[in-house]
Design an enzyme around this catalytic site. Structure first.
Site, PDB file in Angstrom:
ATOM      1  N   PHE A 260       0.633  -1.398  -0.210  1.00 14.00           N
ATOM      2  CA  PHE A 260      -0.154  -0.089  -0.150  1.00 14.00           C
ATOM      3  C   PHE A 260       0.784   1.282  -0.195  1.00 14.00           C
ATOM      4  O   PHE A 260       0.320   2.133   0.411  1.00 14.00           O
ATOM      5  CB  PHE A 260      -0.963   0.015   1.141  1.00 14.00           C
ATOM      6  CG  PHE A 260      -1.598  -1.248   1.369  1.00 14.00           C
ATOM      7  CD1 PHE A 260      -2.624  -1.685   0.316  1.00 14.00           C
ATOM      8  CD2 PHE A 260      -1.662  -2.180   2.361  1.00 14.00           C
ATOM      9  CE1 PHE A 260      -3.273  -2.909   0.583  1.00 14.00           C
ATOM     10  CE2 PHE A 260      -2.160  -3.298   2.385  1.00 14.00           C
ATOM     11  CZ  PHE A 260      -3.127  -3.839   1.467  1.00 14.00           C
TER      12      PHE A 260
ATOM     13  N   ASN B 141      -7.697  -8.721 -16.610  1.00 13.98           N
ATOM     14  CA  ASN B 141      -8.145 -10.019 -15.718  1.00 13.98           C
ATOM     15  C   ASN B 141      -9.283  -9.513 -14.968  1.00 13.98           C
ATOM     16  O   ASN B 141      -8.778  -8.822 -13.956  1.00 13.98           O
ATOM     17  CB  ASN B 141      -7.021 -10.262 -15.065  1.00 13.98           C
ATOM     18  CG  ASN B 141      -7.432 -11.796 -14.314  1.00 13.98           C
ATOM     19  OD1 ASN B 141      -8.763 -11.864 -13.817  1.00 13.98           O
ATOM     20  ND2 ASN B 141      -6.500 -12.872 -14.044  1.00 13.98           N
ATOM     21  N   PRO B 142     -10.594  -9.689 -15.141  1.00 16.30           N
ATOM     22  CA  PRO B 142     -11.664  -9.175 -14.397  1.00 16.30           C
ATOM     23  C   PRO B 142     -11.651  -9.614 -13.176  1.00 16.30           C
ATOM     24  O   PRO B 142     -12.218  -8.828 -12.271  1.00 16.30           O
ATOM     25  CB  PRO B 142     -12.854  -9.718 -15.384  1.00 16.30           C
ATOM     26  CG  PRO B 142     -12.174 -10.769 -16.022  1.00 16.30           C
ATOM     27  CD  PRO B 142     -10.927 -10.518 -16.329  1.00 16.30           C
TER      28      PRO B 142
ATOM     29  N   GLN C 187      -8.769  -5.607  -7.034  1.00 13.45           N
ATOM     30  CA  GLN C 187      -7.804  -4.535  -6.581  1.00 13.45           C
ATOM     31  C   GLN C 187      -9.092  -3.369  -6.352  1.00 13.45           C
ATOM     32  O   GLN C 187      -8.884  -2.468  -5.518  1.00 13.45           O
ATOM     33  CB  GLN C 187      -7.227  -4.259  -7.825  1.00 13.45           C
ATOM     34  CG  GLN C 187      -5.875  -4.925  -8.016  1.00 13.45           C
ATOM     35  CD  GLN C 187      -5.071  -4.633  -6.747  1.00 13.45           C
ATOM     36  OE1 GLN C 187      -4.841  -3.591  -6.309  1.00 13.45           O
ATOM     37  NE2 GLN C 187      -5.039  -5.734  -5.834  1.00 13.45           N
TER      38      GLN C 187
ATOM     39  N   GLU D  32      -4.845   1.812  -7.276  1.00 10.60           N
ATOM     40  CA  GLU D  32      -5.162   2.782  -6.196  1.00 10.60           C
ATOM     41  C   GLU D  32      -6.550   3.334  -6.575  1.00 10.60           C
ATOM     42  O   GLU D  32      -7.236   3.912  -5.464  1.00 10.60           O
ATOM     43  CB  GLU D  32      -3.989   3.577  -6.479  1.00 10.60           C
ATOM     44  CG  GLU D  32      -2.695   3.299  -5.859  1.00 10.60           C
ATOM     45  CD  GLU D  32      -1.593   3.937  -6.102  1.00 10.60           C
ATOM     46  OE1 GLU D  32      -1.055   4.813  -5.345  1.00 10.60           O
ATOM     47  OE2 GLU D  32      -1.041   3.787  -7.394  1.00 10.60           O
TER      48      GLU D  32
HETATM   49 MO1  MOS Z   1       1.660   3.211  -4.170  1.00 19.02          MO
HETATM   50  S1  MOS Z   1       0.964   4.417  -2.184  1.00 19.02           S
HETATM   51  O1  MOS Z   1       1.795   4.503  -5.124  1.00 19.02           O
HETATM   52  O2  MOS Z   1       2.758   2.245  -3.617  1.00 19.02           O
END
Ligand code: MOS
Length: 747
Positions: free
Chosen positions: A249, A640-641, A647, A714
């Site tokens: 993250f 890949n759905p 994600q 993200e």
């Molecule tokens: Mo992500 S916060 O760009 O590793």
């Protein structure tokens, strides 16, 4: 010129994770699990004050304790060079905390490491660490924006993007009484990443000039660069190995002090050293998301058309480094068309651990504040919040004035409204109930830029038909191994089962930091380039062979096609690649391809999405429960759905935590993070999640790359906290403008 589109056979399939079996059987090895004979254990000791000077450090008892090999402090540790990271920080390694660990007696935040204890066992190291006595001369820590006024400054840019910009004359519009005005301030707390795998480093000196690091990192090449610089080694003499990461993250993107300290401890102790941070240390030693305070100003005509938008963010860094959370990149800069736009960022230095990248840094807190303000504007205008957003959808980049390669925000809202049943929403606040519960429906936009950086991919085609592919990139648990295998399969015209992809080793060709949602695009483009080189090399083996159907063809024009064939530009039967190898008596054919980041051009590449959220509020407890979320994203082609949707879901769950429960609290007296375990810092668990749906819309972004794919790691976490907050307003009539929305703020 965009590359020609890639054929899609494996791409678009919901392939199961190619590393799934390794993970569920425990065969995937993580940084702390690599076993080295004779390895010792290291434990880090952190400062208990947030600001001041270390006056005395008594390590005598600890040094005499059973099993102890070494105790390192600033008084006896060899000095490390303080490598600043490569130019632009995306090429070389990234360091956000710039101070070299154990370099002096100055304390800048609570938890800053003051000693390393190396012992035979973990228990011995822990016991000895407790015997270290420190005496400090403490100063009052600076812990709030108000207290940090003296250090306030306006940085010009962050990673090459301007942080202070103005277009048109927003102030004029904000003074215009005939326009509808919103002017509100929102705040978000410090938040901490909390991957399941804590950061860990296993360090081993093969020889005085050769260092091996098993490090839990999003950037093996970055760790290699920085460790080489810190210890004065040749780059190739530092090997960094990280085939699997248990979540990052962003907290494993930069190189933090513990990695260098593990290497230092191993050097001084003369044995391999294993070092794993405690969960509590993850709250001070590997970065956190800055607290933010954001003022949003909007001016619109009575018809709802925006005439001016402004976003000003107050954000924090620490005395030991600099990091800027570019909040306006998730709002004023990109979201809606407006003749006047301004944004700015003010950075404050606080005595807390270094702020850093955390999933969608900038866009995540920025979209929360901005999308709440848009909802407030809709309420003032008595307009439907979806209709207001559709009305103001931008045709071109609102600030840069160039077109987006593709932008499908409107389609996201239309499909989301249909799937969610938005037409049944009663517009007034407190107007929808089920039994005693108040129901609230809210929406918000998601956004994240498309990044594509540098990578080189190496391929080895073997005469048994397998292709080994290597790149020093990473799979953080995102599904990168799987998605890249699918891209490789299509680029090579082979089944995914014929591809063996290896990531996470610094001996492999150059790979990017697994950040900015760039891996699939960057490494995928490198893969396609490598497949082109391989096709040409195969071509050279066959175009001079009169028996070949490709006799006298130009090797440069040939391409790989399924099933396992080399074909001419117009397709056709071509030649089997294994036949070509056999006739040429070649056992292994290698090729390398490179993806290079391109300069900004005439198009903006960006993903957008829409979250629809339903909450239920118990009027007695004021507890908010999210009951339904529908998220619709446009990220170009979905490789890949299954892993793609996962994600987005992961981002949504993280956003629910941001909205309702996550908050890293630093004690106002000591500056110590007091929420520093998973009992006090509330990450959502399954019972906190909702019925969640993910849908994708949009077309392949073939201007961006030949797969047509933009990243999706993200974007899911952007906007979702605003959708929850807007739903809470709809349920209660109350605007909570500071996260998290805990029951006490609703009573
Ligand atoms: Mo992500 S916060 O760009 O590793």
């Amino acid at each position: 010129m965009p590359a020609p589109p890639l054929q899609t056979r494996a791409i678009g399939q919901p392939l199961e994770r190619v590393d799934g079996r390794l993970k569920v059987t425990g065969a995937a090895t993580y940084a702390h699990e690599f076993q080295l004979p004779g390895a010792a254990q290291a434990v880090l000791v952190g400062s208990t004050i947030a600001r001041g000077t270390l006056k005395e450090l008594d390590t005598a008892e600890a040094e005499k304790a059973p099993g102890v090999l070494k105790v390192l402090t600033h008084l006896n540790a060899p000095k490390l060079k303080s490598p600043s990271g490569g130019p632009g920080a995306m090429g070389g390694g990234i360091r956000i905390e710039q101070r070299a660990p154990l370099s002096d007696a100055i304390i800048s935040y609570a938890g800053q490491y003051i000693a390393v204890v190396v012992a035979r066992t973990l228990e011995q190291a822990r016991a000895a660490a407790r015997l270290i006595r420190a005496r400090y001369e403490a100063q009052p820590p600076v812990l709030t924006f108000a207290a940090a006024a003296e250090s306030a400054r306006k940085p010009a840019q962050s990673f090459g993007e301007k942080l202070q910009e103005t277009k048109g004359d927003p102030q004029k519009a904000f003074a215009e009484t005939s326009l509808v005005q919103v002017d509100q301030t929102y705040s978000t707390p410090a938040e901490t990443h909390n991957p399941m795998e804590n950061s860990a480093t296993t360090a081993w000196w093969e020889s005085p000039e050769k260092l091996v690091l098993y490090d839990s990192t999003q950037h093996v090449k970055g760790v290699q660069d920085i460790a080489a610089a810190a210890f004065g080694l040749k780059r190739e003499n530092v090997r960094v190995i990280c085939p699997f990461v248990g979540g990052g993250f962003g907290c494993k993107g930069p190189v933090w002090p513990h990695t260098l300290l593990a290497a230092l401890a191993a050097k001084v102790a003369g044995v391999p050293v294993k070092l794993e941070l405690s969960r509590a240390q993850m709250f001070s030693g590997t970065g956190h998301r800055t607290p933010t305070r954001q003022r949003i100003q909007l001016a619109a005509g009575k018809d709802g058309r925006l005439q001016a938008v402004a976003q000003h963010a107050d954000i924090a860094t620490s005395p030991v480094g600099e990091f800027t959370e570019a909040c306006a990149f998730g709002g004023a800069k990109v979201m809606y068309a407006s003749p006047a736009i301004s944004f700015s960022h003010t950075l404050h230095t606080l005595n807390t651990g270094q702020t850093s990248f955390m999933r969608a840094p900038g866009e995540c807190p920025g979209s929360y504040a901005f999308e709440c303000a848009i909802d407030e504007l809709a309420a003032v205008l008595k307009m439907d919040p979806v209709a207001l957003r559709l009305l103001n959808d931008a045709r071109e980049h609102p600030l840069k004035g160039i077109p987006f390669s593709t932008r499908n925000l409107t389609r996201c809202y239309k499909l989301g409204a249909e799937k969610f049943g938005w037409a049944d929403r009663k517009p007034e606040a407190r107007s929808m109930r089920v039994g005693r519960d108040f129901i609230g429906w809210g929406v918000a936009s998601a956004c994240y830029p498309a990044n594509q950086w540098n990578a080189t991919v190496r391929m080895r085609l073997q005469d048994d038909g397998l292709v080994l592919i290597q790149c020093a990139a990473h799979d953080l648990g995102t599904g990168a191994y799987t998605a890249l295998t699918q891209i490789a399969a299509d680029a090579l015209g082979l089944e995914p089962a014929k591809i063996k992809l290896e990531l996470g080793h610094s001996d492999f060709p150059e790979g990017p930091v697994a950040g900015g949602s760039n891996t699939t695009a960057t490494v995928g483009s490198g893969l396609v380039a490598a497949a082109d080189v391989l096709a040409e090399k195969l071509g050279r083996l066959t175009v001079d062979d009169p028996k070949s159907s490709l006799y006298r063809a130009n090797a440069k024009d040939l391409r790989l096609d399924a099933p396992g064939r080399l074909v001419g530009p117009d397709g056709g039967k071509g030649e089997s690649i294994l036949d070509i190898l056999e006739r040429a008596k070649v056992k292994v054919l290698e090729a390398e391809g490179t993806q290079k980041m391109s300069a900004p051009g005439k198009l903006a590449f960006h993903s957008f999405g829409a979250h629809f959220c339903e909450i239920r509020l118990d009027p007695d407890t004021c507890m908010v429960r999210v009951s339904r979320v529908v998220s619709v994203m446009d990220c170009g082609r979905v490789i890949n759905p299954r892993t793609g949707a996962s994600q987005i879901l992961g981002g949504v769950v993280m956003g629910l935590g941001m909205a309702l429960s996550e908050e890293t609290i630093h004690d106002p007296a000591t500056g110590l993070p007091v929420t520093r375990n998973l009992a006090d810092y509330h990450v959502p668990v399954h019972a906190d999640t909702a019925a969640m749906e993910v849908h994708f819309v949009g077309e392949p972004d073939l201007e961006f790359n030949s797969m047509g794919a933009r990243g999706m790691g993200e974007i899911g976490v952007t906007g979702i906290a605003a959708a929850v907050a807007n739903a809470v307003y709809h349920a209660t009539g109350k605007r909570v403008r500071d996260l998290p929305i805990t029951p006490s703020k609703l009573v």
